[in-house]
Every structure is written in C-alpha cells, then in structure tokens.
Design an enzyme around this catalytic site. Structure first.
Site, PDB file in Angstrom:
ATOM      1  N   ASP A 132      -0.986   6.953   6.485  1.00  0.00           N
ATOM      2  CA  ASP A 132      -2.056   6.013   6.174  1.00  0.00           C
ATOM      3  C   ASP A 132      -2.138   5.053   7.356  1.00  0.00           C
ATOM      4  O   ASP A 132      -1.231   4.262   7.588  1.00  0.00           O
ATOM      5  CB  ASP A 132      -1.714   5.267   4.872  1.00  0.00           C
ATOM      6  CG  ASP A 132      -2.704   4.158   4.545  1.00  0.00           C
ATOM      7  OD1 ASP A 132      -3.624   3.903   5.339  1.00  0.00           O
ATOM      8  OD2 ASP A 132      -2.546   3.542   3.464  1.00  0.00           O
ATOM      9  N   TRP A 150       0.839  -1.215   0.000  1.00  0.00           N
ATOM     10  CA  TRP A 150       0.000   0.000   0.000  1.00  0.00           C
ATOM     11  C   TRP A 150       0.861   1.246   0.000  1.00  0.00           C
ATOM     12  O   TRP A 150       0.535   2.234  -0.670  1.00  0.00           O
ATOM     13  CB  TRP A 150      -0.950  -0.012   1.195  1.00  0.00           C
ATOM     14  CG  TRP A 150      -1.950  -1.118   1.111  1.00  0.00           C
ATOM     15  CD1 TRP A 150      -2.056  -2.194   1.959  1.00  0.00           C
ATOM     16  CD2 TRP A 150      -2.986  -1.294   0.127  1.00  0.00           C
ATOM     17  NE1 TRP A 150      -3.088  -3.010   1.555  1.00  0.00           N
ATOM     18  CE2 TRP A 150      -3.678  -2.492   0.445  1.00  0.00           C
ATOM     19  CE3 TRP A 150      -3.395  -0.554  -0.984  1.00  0.00           C
ATOM     20  CZ2 TRP A 150      -4.750  -2.963  -0.317  1.00  0.00           C
ATOM     21  CZ3 TRP A 150      -4.462  -1.027  -1.740  1.00  0.00           C
ATOM     22  CH2 TRP A 150      -5.121  -2.212  -1.406  1.00  0.00           C
ATOM     23  N   LYS A 199     -11.030  -1.659   8.052  1.00  0.00           N
ATOM     24  CA  LYS A 199     -10.095  -2.518   8.762  1.00  0.00           C
ATOM     25  C   LYS A 199     -10.075  -2.295  10.267  1.00  0.00           C
ATOM     26  O   LYS A 199      -9.234  -2.866  10.938  1.00  0.00           O
ATOM     27  CB  LYS A 199      -8.716  -2.368   8.169  1.00  0.00           C
ATOM     28  CG  LYS A 199      -8.745  -2.898   6.752  1.00  0.00           C
ATOM     29  CD  LYS A 199      -7.476  -2.824   6.038  1.00  0.00           C
ATOM     30  CE  LYS A 199      -7.730  -3.159   4.593  1.00  0.00           C
ATOM     31  NZ  LYS A 199      -7.072  -2.209   3.722  1.00  0.00           N
TER      32      LYS A 199
HETATM   33  C1  LIG Z   1      -6.568  -1.824   2.601  1.00  0.00           C
HETATM   34  C2  LIG Z   1      -5.572  -0.720   2.637  1.00  0.00           C
HETATM   35  C3  LIG Z   1      -5.579   0.315   1.694  1.00  0.00           C
HETATM   36  C4  LIG Z   1      -6.580   0.370   0.559  1.00  0.00           C
HETATM   37  O1  LIG Z   1      -7.834   0.609   1.037  1.00  0.00           O
HETATM   38  P1  LIG Z   1      -9.093   0.758   0.061  1.00  0.00           P
HETATM   39  O2  LIG Z   1     -10.121   1.367   0.948  1.00  0.00           O
HETATM   40  O3  LIG Z   1      -9.421  -0.600  -0.420  1.00  0.00           O
HETATM   41  O4  LIG Z   1      -8.704   1.661  -1.058  1.00  0.00           O
HETATM   42  C5  LIG Z   1      -4.646   1.302   1.820  1.00  0.00           C
HETATM   43  N1  LIG Z   1      -3.728   1.298   2.803  1.00  0.00           N
HETATM   44  C6  LIG Z   1      -3.681   0.317   3.716  1.00  0.00           C
HETATM   45  C7  LIG Z   1      -2.645   0.360   4.791  1.00  0.00           C
HETATM   46  C8  LIG Z   1      -4.591  -0.720   3.662  1.00  0.00           C
HETATM   47  O5  LIG Z   1      -4.546  -1.707   4.579  1.00  0.00           O
END
Ligand SMILES: *Cc1c(COP(=O)(O)O)cnc(C)c1O
Length: 357
Positions: free
Chosen positions: A167, A100, A191
């Site tokens: 992020d 990511w 998540k």
């Molecule tokens: C799952 C994830 C993403 C992508 O998320 P989406 O909502 O599917 O675009 C980005 N960064 C991290 C750390 C993730 O775990």
C-alpha cells in the site's frame, strides 16, 4: 487559488495547473463541446485519456512490461479486500506498522488466514519493525510503505522471498521504486496522485490466478485488466484529474526531481522540530516519513497546543492538527506543497518560540 499554506493529510493539495486544466475540461472536454463530467466513457476522446494515464504511470515509475495499471473506485480501503480476494489462498503475512496497515490485516482476516509477521503497536507505531523473519510459505507479504497517520516510512524496496504487496497510498510518486520487487503496488489517489474517488493498482500479471476461491466479477483484478479499467463506468473525472497530476509531475522533472524537493521540504521542517525547544517529533528519527511529519508540543508545554494552532491559522496555515490517535500536529508535505509553504510553517514555529522565551 489562495494564499493559504495547505498541509491537509488527504485529499491533498494539488498543483494550480491541475486545478486550472480541470476547470477548463469541466467547461469543454478536449474541444468536444461536452463537459468532462458528461462525456461518455466510450468515446474516442475519453479512450485517449485512459491510454495516456496508463502510459504516464508506466513512464514515471518505469513499470516493467509484465505489469498492468488499473484504476478503480472504492479507495485504498476497498483494495484491502481486493488484495485478499485475489491473492490469499493459505496464509498471508502483514507488516503491522500503523492504522492503515492494521485495517488491511483485519480485512484479510475476514477471508482467511492472515497475521502480523511483525508489529510496532507496542510503541504506538512510532517506528518500523526491523530484522523480522518472513516465512517462505506465505502467499504474500503486505506492507504499508508510508504510515500516513503515524509519520513513519519504509524508504527502500525490501528484498522479500514471497510476493510483496505494498500500500503506497501516501508515498507513491515521491521516490524512484524498483517495481519488479513487488507483485503489486496500490493506493488511493488522493494523497499524491490526484483527487479522491479513484484508486490505482500496479499488478504483475503472472501473480494473479493463483487462488481457488470464487472472486466476484467486480473484485477480480483480471476482469479490470482485461477491460482496461472500463468493465463498468470508471470514475471519469477523478481519472481525468489524476492524469493531469501525472502530467504536471512530468512537467516538473519527474520522480527524481520531486524526490529531491520532497527531501528538502522534510529536512527543513524536521530540523526546525529538532531545534525548537517547544516541539518534539513523534517518530523514531531513522524511520521518519518525508511525507507526513508528525510532532507534538515538547514535554511540559502541552497546554500551548491550542495557542500554536491559533497562531498557525493566523499565518494562513491549514490542516496541521494531528490525527486523534497521535495528537499534536501533522504536516503533510505532499508533492504539490512548496518550500515556501514549509518555510511559512517553520517561521510560525520560530515566532512561537520567540514569543514565549
Ligand atoms: C488514506 C490511506 C488509506 C485509505 O484510503 P481511502 O482511499 O480513504 O480508502 C489506506 N492506506 C493508506 C496508507 C492511507 O494513507
């Protein structure tokens, strides 16, 4: 809802209370007689949810007054573009710690000068780079605090001489953070903070407005802050479920309580991985994530992987197949997973060892 032990990497398991209240609201939202799926986002009742969800974020994470919380569609992946649009002027640095993190970097490179200040790609991202230099002339440094696929985590709030953007999709709401150290924190809700369909961004207002490019309306954080995340129709139901998830977290004692439980769950599983001669962790021990536990069959035992997955399935264990880029297994121990869930996985690993010795 089920007797299964769900370790899905995302969308994640949510608490039963959240499922129940969401079902109730689908039938009748706040006694209006209208389903939350059909309620106008311009009603007073919906406005109360929007106020509540922002207040809950602020309370849970002790967010300082000069920050705003916005809720947006498009997932964390669209935030990769938002970040570059709103903050990248001359040069941005990215800490390349996984799949990511790398995608975020590539997205920024489409808009300007962005590069990796350090990377752990040399060992398939099984560690967090340390001791790297952060140039003082960066517009921002972007980090990914938890590497959902590779199973590593940055567990402290780093000191950074330039605006720090994180992020935190997969470890938000799992530990106390010092929000004031970040210009912005964002993530997809699915998540730990709710269902799929909504992303959150926690933004220091004074960090915005420093780029000279034209920013399309929908990609301008200032618009969404000004319109309180309702410039256009927000993802109403996803935000509703997010709010219920935050309320549940407050009910169980907030961040410190959940952090203690999360640490306990991770320690239980990692200690079995380290003890059991049939399994091996993939991340460097000091950088192990407490959310996404990645492991493989021990050397020489690789062809037993399918048999272990079958045993796990028979024990009601769901979602532990590893991401294809790492292989093996990944158990995601998000906030709603219980010690009993983790114990079921540990028992299955023990049983597997006994069967083969
Ligand atoms: C799952 C994830 C993403 C992508 O998320 P989406 O909502 O599917 O675009 C980005 N960064 C991290 C750390 C993730 O775990």
């Amino acid at each position: 809802m089920s007797k299964l032990h769900v370790f899905n990497a995302g969308p994640c398991l949510l608490p039963q209370q959240v499922y129940d209240r969401s079902i109730d609201a689908i039938k009748d939202f706040k006694g209006t007689g209208v389903s939350v799926l059909s309620i106008s986002h311009r009603t007073k009742e919906w406005g109360e949810v929007m106020d509540e969800v922002r207040a809950n974020w602020k309370e849970l994470l002790s967010i300082p007054d000069d920050y705003e919380v916005v809720m947006l569609g498009g997932g964390a992946s669209l935030q990769f573009l938002y970040v570059a649009m709103n903050f990248l002027e001359k040069k941005a640095g990215y800490l390349d710690t996984g799949t990511w993190a790398h995608k975020a970097l590539i997205e920024a490179q489409g808009l300007g000068n962005a590069y990796a200040v350090a990377s752990s790609a040399d060992r398939n991202y099984c560690y967090i780079p340390k001791g790297f230099e952060i140039p003082k002339d960066l517009d921002y440094l972007h980090i990914t605090t938890n590497n959902t696929i590779k199973g590593t985590e940055i567990k402290t709030d780093m000191d950074c001489p330039v605006p720090l953007i994180a992020d935190m999709s997969s470890d938000i709401l799992t530990r106390r953070i010092d929000v004031s150290k970040y210009a912005m924190i964002y993530g997809g809700a699915q998540k730990n903070a709710g269902p799929a369909g909504v992303a959150f961004a926690i933004i220091r207002k004074s960090a915005l407005g420093k780029v000279s490019r034209y920013i399309p309306t929908m990609l301008d954080y200032r618009v969404h802050i000004d319109k309180e995340s309702m410039f256009n129709t927000p993802p109403v139901f996803s935000i509703f479920v997010m709010n219920e998830t935050l309320k549940w977290l407050k009910d169980v004692g907030g961040i410190d309580a959940i952090h203690a439980l999360d640490e306990k769950k991770a320690a239980l599983l990692y200690s079995e991985i380290d003890r059991n001669s049939f399994f091996k962790g993939t991340a460097d021990v000091e950088d192990r994530s407490i959310m996404n536990v990645t492991f493989v069959m021990a050397p020489g035992k690789e062809d037993l992987a399918d048999e272990f997955l079958a045993d796990a399935k028979a024990s009601g264990i769901v979602g532990i197949k590893g991401h294809r880029s790492v292989g093996g297994f990944r158990a995601s121990l998000y906030n709603a997973a219980t010690i009993e869930d983790v114990q079921a996985l540990v028992d299955c690993m023990k049983g597997f060892e006994e069967k083969h010795i």
